[in-house]
Scaffold this motif. Structure first.
Motif, PDB file in Angstrom:
ATOM      1  N   GLU A 262      42.463  34.476  39.480  1.00  0.00           N
ATOM      2  CA  GLU A 262      41.427  33.431  39.524  1.00  0.00           C
ATOM      3  C   GLU A 262      40.917  33.240  40.952  1.00  0.00           C
ATOM      4  O   GLU A 262      40.269  32.242  41.264  1.00  0.00           O
ATOM      5  CB  GLU A 262      42.011  32.105  38.995  1.00  0.00           C
ATOM      6  CG  GLU A 262      42.434  32.210  37.542  1.00  0.00           C
ATOM      7  CD  GLU A 262      43.109  30.942  37.010  1.00  0.00           C
ATOM      8  OE1 GLU A 262      43.291  29.997  37.787  1.00  0.00           O
ATOM      9  OE2 GLU A 262      43.457  30.927  35.816  1.00  0.00           O
ATOM     10  N   LYS A 264      38.684  34.131  43.795  1.00  0.00           N
ATOM     11  CA  LYS A 264      37.425  34.780  44.163  1.00  0.00           C
ATOM     12  C   LYS A 264      37.504  35.393  45.556  1.00  0.00           C
ATOM     13  O   LYS A 264      37.011  36.490  45.812  1.00  0.00           O
ATOM     14  CB  LYS A 264      36.285  33.760  44.090  1.00  0.00           C
ATOM     15  CG  LYS A 264      34.956  34.333  44.508  1.00  0.00           C
ATOM     16  CD  LYS A 264      33.824  33.340  44.319  1.00  0.00           C
ATOM     17  CE  LYS A 264      32.552  33.822  44.998  1.00  0.00           C
ATOM     18  NZ  LYS A 264      32.632  33.902  46.462  1.00  0.00           N
ATOM     19  N   THR A 268      36.712  39.107  44.919  1.00  0.00           N
ATOM     20  CA  THR A 268      35.303  39.403  45.175  1.00  0.00           C
ATOM     21  C   THR A 268      35.010  39.497  46.673  1.00  0.00           C
ATOM     22  O   THR A 268      34.507  40.515  47.148  1.00  0.00           O
ATOM     23  CB  THR A 268      34.412  38.341  44.504  1.00  0.00           C
ATOM     24  OG1 THR A 268      34.640  38.421  43.098  1.00  0.00           O
ATOM     25  CG2 THR A 268      32.939  38.600  44.771  1.00  0.00           C
ATOM     26  N   ASP A 269      35.390  38.445  47.403  1.00  0.00           N
ATOM     27  CA  ASP A 269      35.020  38.445  48.822  1.00  0.00           C
ATOM     28  C   ASP A 269      35.698  39.596  49.573  1.00  0.00           C
ATOM     29  O   ASP A 269      35.063  40.302  50.355  1.00  0.00           O
ATOM     30  CB  ASP A 269      35.389  37.109  49.490  1.00  0.00           C
ATOM     31  CG  ASP A 269      34.691  35.935  48.810  1.00  0.00           C
ATOM     32  OD1 ASP A 269      33.843  36.176  47.936  1.00  0.00           O
ATOM     33  OD2 ASP A 269      35.008  34.778  49.145  1.00  0.00           O
ATOM     34  N   GLU A 296      34.775  34.126  36.824  1.00  0.00           N
ATOM     35  CA  GLU A 296      34.014  33.749  38.026  1.00  0.00           C
ATOM     36  C   GLU A 296      34.596  34.373  39.279  1.00  0.00           C
ATOM     37  O   GLU A 296      33.863  34.756  40.194  1.00  0.00           O
ATOM     38  CB  GLU A 296      33.976  32.220  38.158  1.00  0.00           C
ATOM     39  CG  GLU A 296      33.001  31.619  37.163  1.00  0.00           C
ATOM     40  CD  GLU A 296      33.023  30.111  37.132  1.00  0.00           C
ATOM     41  OE1 GLU A 296      34.031  29.514  37.566  1.00  0.00           O
ATOM     42  OE2 GLU A 296      32.027  29.526  36.651  1.00  0.00           O
ATOM     43  N   ALA A 297      35.919  34.497  39.297  1.00  0.00           N
ATOM     44  CA  ALA A 297      36.558  35.079  40.485  1.00  0.00           C
ATOM     45  C   ALA A 297      36.238  36.562  40.620  1.00  0.00           C
ATOM     46  O   ALA A 297      36.403  37.145  41.683  1.00  0.00           O
ATOM     47  CB  ALA A 297      38.063  34.875  40.394  1.00  0.00           C
ATOM     48  N   GLY A 298      35.809  37.168  39.524  1.00  0.00           N
ATOM     49  CA  GLY A 298      35.518  38.601  39.561  1.00  0.00           C
ATOM     50  C   GLY A 298      36.596  39.424  38.889  1.00  0.00           C
ATOM     51  O   GLY A 298      36.666  40.635  39.052  1.00  0.00           O
TER      52      GLY A 298
END
Ligand code: BGC
Length: 737
Positions: A262, A264, A268-269, A296-298
């Motif tokens: 969960e 991100k 993702t970053d 949402e976190a990717g």
């Protein structure tokens, strides 16, 4: 409307429907309903399964409700695979097959009403592979595993496992590579490149910091960003940049309060935006609990998938809690990878891997990664009769338990391996052990992937030892089993040798030494045990690790000298467990339930031992050979480290050369020096010299350090060492940056 017009319209609609593999992924996503999108991001364990509670203490996947149904659902495809994706026929999306694992493909070896067998090759475990320090061999192993993946109809292999071995008691260390991120990352990259050279995918796992099994589903790990960046993420960064694994598996644990799946920032970053990751990310099986946050976190794919997740995601899109754009993005990530899979390409698998050729690769890798820890000249063993003590000699462990288990066709025990190498074994002793093991095993449940029952050591009378001492030498095997779902214990019989093992070593040594005969210990373990004092009692110690199905032959090749040992330790062996900084906050030792504070920060393994001046028993990077090497002429040209290594002994051999760097900056919280490159020579004949030349890695800069403002090459003088181990620095040279 006329029928022919209608038919023409239907045909047109069908031919306009984009198909995965033929049409751009965006076009396919554009054609998908929300329901189809949701099903694409959730595996098909599905519809019948209930997720396990995320509460602390849930460690045993075998307890998960519904795991039998999962097997049933996989029946149509590849039985025994760990999961499937959801098929959407009209868009050309097949049900993709995901299967474990690191030491070889794990699928069911037998199928109902089918006389064919589907065995896979059991290769050596992660710790042995990294002990080779030979990325070519690791790549060859990866390529052979990938070939089995392809030919058995699997699309993505759930491997390699590459978490940092922070503490020796972690139950899954045997699957992982090292306490050092450079060695882990380069080993993993070689493995991934090997597997993926077959046109199948990998899933590097468990991203990130999955360093213990206790409370793995809920544990909150408090780790500084510096330690994360420099240790726990660095290997993943390397493998991402060097091998672009098709998939990454997020880990169960929380990092600084947020579940990895969960997170991100992590997924993702860092992984995607900073490192340029292009594949997709899946959860570990039933990982975490909020599908919306995961999306949402990717975290693109939820595995193995539950009905609740499907419902929650559909509702979230309908209510606006989850933006459809996020869903589209994740679906796109998944489909881009799926488009490359053998299933989408229509590969007609025939279940026909060359298991014989792969057995040879497994054998070679095993001999290359065994580590000779002690030898007073007893090895190689020239004499021909041997008394083989210890259960593990007759019932060797090729690998650990859990998802990393492999359903192999056979395993070669050490008695058989030694016989194959021309040794004659004490028959009475062998018969006693074999009978005992058979009788005891009959009382235990049968071995399956989650549980490998082991038998308590047979007690050996002094009389048996006396009679066996008519043999020229004694070999004592000491083994340990560990696996997924639990950590090891600090107790006798696990991290410590048991009283029975100590007594066996003592009595056998006394008897054999009184006759001038050598005693050799062979360790069949996946991670360190405490060996303090052992080398004062015996003549040689060979660390065979968990060497895969050819175990006995590989050990015998080293014992006989057919292969000169060249493995070196990827992890330190401490003199005492409490010398290890993480012993204070591993498992339950900190007293805090469900939280573990990585207070040692960067001081993991040799980084601690060398900085604190605490001597380990066997240091990181250590390993003996039957020959000797001399280092000379160390220099650094541009960013290439060059040193000459000469075989000064009497036998051909290979040397693992390590390069360590002392970084400037005067920060006393930093390690004194760190591994910055390594190389393994080719087989050098006696008198032969190798010009070792290694370019500093460019995918990451091993000279950088993590500072408050990010990665930084701190200006100053860097001292480089050419070394035979982390405690045996031989030559140095400086360079100013
Ligand atoms: C393990 C993973 C494995 C997955 C599928 C999980 O319990 O942690 O490593 O790939 O199961 O078997």
């Amino acid at each position: 409307m006329k029928t022919d017009v209608l038919i023409a319209m239907i045909l047109m609609a069908v031919s306009c429907t984009p198909k995965l593999g033929d049409s751009p992924v965006e076009k396919i996503v554009g054609q998908m309903s929300v329901d189809e999108k949701v099903r694409t991001v959730v595996g098909t364990f599905t519809q019948t399964a209930t997720p396990p509670p995320v509460a602390p203490g849930v460690n045993n996947r075998a307890d998960y409700p519904g795991s039998k149904e999962a097997t049933a659902l996989s029946k149509n495809q590849v039985p025994g695979a760990a999961g499937d994706g959801f098929p959407i026929e009209r868009l050309g999306i097949p049900a993709i097959v995901y299967a474990d694992g690191p030491a070889g493909l794990r699928i069911d070896p037998r199928r109902e009403n089918d006389s064919t067998t589907y065995y896979c090759t059991a290769f050596p475990g992660g710790t042995l592979l990294s002990s080779t320090w030979d990325t070519e061999i690791v790549k060859e192993v990866g390529a052979a595993i990938g070939d089995e993946v392809l030919r058995y109809g699997v699309d993505v292999l759930l491997a390699p496992g590459m978490n940092i071995q922070r503490n020796p008691l972690t139950g899954r260390n045997f699957e992982y590579y090292s306490e050092d991120p450079l060695l882990s990352g380069l080993t993993a990259a070689a493995y991934v490149n090997g597997v993926q050279s077959n046109g199948v995918g990998t899933s590097v796992k468990h991203f990130a910091a999955n360093n213990q099994e206790l409370y793995r589903n809920g544990i909150n790990e408090i780790i500084s960003e510096r330690a994360l960046r420099e240790l726990y993420l660095r290997g993943f960064e390397l493998v991402t940049k060097l091998a672009q694994p098709w998939t990454v598996m997020s880990s169960y644990n929380k990092i600084n309060g947020t579940y990895a799946s969960e997170n991100k920032w992590l997924l993702t970053d860092i992984l995607r935006d900073e490192w340029g990751y292009q594949g997709f990310i899946m959860t570990d099986w039933f990982g975490a609990d909020d599908p919306v946050l995961q999306m949402e976190a990717g975290n693109d794919l939820l595995m193995p998938g539950t009905p609740n997740q499907i419902e929650e995601l559909k509702e979230a899109v309908a209510s606006g809690r989850l933006s459809e754009d996020v869903l589209d993005r994740n679906v796109k990530h998944i489909l881009e990878v799926l488009a490359k899979t053998p299933r989408v390409k229509g590969y007609a698998y025939k279940n026909d891997p060359d298991l014989f050729a792969h057995a040879i690769i497994s054998l070679n890798a095993a001999t290359e990664g065994m580590v000779l820890l002690h030898n007073n000249g007893a090895l190689p063993l020239e004499t021909k009769t041997v008394a083989l003590f210890g259960n593990y000699g007759y019932d060797i462990q090729p690998g650990g338990s859990g998802s990393g288990y492999v359903n192999r066709a056979y395993k070669i025990n050490l008695d058989k391996g030694l016989a194959g190498a021309g040794y004659t074994l004490d028959k009475d002793l062998a018969a006693a052990y074999k009978n005992y093991i058979a009788e005891e095993k009959a009382k235990l449940p049968e071995e399956y992937f989650w549980v490998i029952p082991t038998v308590e050591e047979m007690s050996v009378s002094n009389e048996m030892i006396r009679s066996a001492s008519s043999s020229d030498a004694a070999i004592i095997t000491i083994g340990r089993m560990s696996g997924e779902g639990g950590d090891r214990s600090e107790a006798k019989g696990d991290y410590l040798l048991s009283d029975q093992e100590q007594s066996l070593v003592k009595r056998v040594s006394k008897e054999f030494h009184s006759k001038g005969k050598p005693v050799i210990v062979v360790l069949n373990i996946g991670a360190p045990v405490e060996l303090t004092g052992l080398e004062n009692q015996v003549d040689a110690i060979l660390l065979a690790w968990l060497p895969g199905q050819e175990a006995g032959s590989a050990i015998a090749d080293i014992v006989s000298g057919t292969v000169n040992p060249s493995g070196k330790l990827p992890v330190s062996f401490a003199k005492n467990y409490h010398d290890i900084p993480s012993s204070k906050n591993f498992g339950l030792s900190s007293g805090e339930i469900n939280t573990v504070r990585y207070e040692e920060d960067l001081m993991v393994g040799y980084r601690y031992f060398t900085t604190a001046g605490v001597k380990p028993l066997y240091p990181f990077g250590f390993g003996l050979s039957y020959t000797t090497f001399e280092y000379s002429d160390f220099r650094i040209e541009d960013n290439t480290l060059c040193v000459k290594v000469k075989n000064t002994g009497l036998r051909p051999g290979r040397e693992v050369v390590q390069f360590y760097v002392e970084k400037p900056g005067g920060d006393s919280t930093r390690p004194k020096y760190e591994l910055c490159a390594f190389s393994k020579t080719k087989l050098l004949s006696p008198g032969e010299t190798a010009d070792v030349m290694v370019k500093l890695e460019t995918a990451i800069n091993p000279l950088e350090q993590w500072t408050d403002s990010g990665w930084s090459l701190v200006p100053g003088t860097y001292r480089f060492w050419a070394a035979a181990s982390s405690e045996n620095l031989i030559l140095n040279t400086n360079k100013t940056y």
